[in-house]
Design a protein around this motif. Sequence first.
Motif: not given
Length: 196
Positions: A99, A121, A124, A166-167, A169-170
């Motif tokens: 991220e 990526t 992002r 992005p919401k 993903r992490l």
Amino acid sequence: MAQDRVEAVERALSVMEAFDTQHESLSLAELAEATTLYKSTLLRLLGSLERYDYVQRDGRGRYRLGATPARLARRHVPSRQLASLVMPVLERLCHDTGETAALLSCEEGQMECRLSTLPDTDLRHTLRPGYRWQWRDGDPSLALPGGTMTCQAVPDTAFWLSLSGPKGRLPAREARRALQEAATRLSQRALQDYPS
């Protein structure tokens, strides 16, 4: 001393000084009021400043600072020293999480991105140095449509670290753990010697 003055340069500098405000962007009318320049003169100056990315014009016709002032500020010796301490930590944080990692500071109720590292990526959050947003108290995270930002204060400093992207993903727990570890590494590097 009058022969040392270049009127056009001084006018352009007065336009740049107008951006020393809490507002994220300014209209042509607001710039005219702040600089006392005619709108026709302002449009010519803004055109040149925009070509060199000192200012940027958004879709609503409002102007904000471009990337060049922040890029030049990073050439200032204290900023370069700060970057040499922080960038390795941000790069590792970005690599480990996938991220966007950033160093933030707060001044007069505004958060500012001071340094950032973007993941390699297409999907992002692109957070660049110089970007600012309002902040009162509590969590300084920026509201991101379709995304999320997690922040962590760096102990004994006026700085914050953030991870954004992005919401979903992490996971929030992993983001907080990674930020806490990075903040501890930075506080051990005498970051408190640098003003926000």
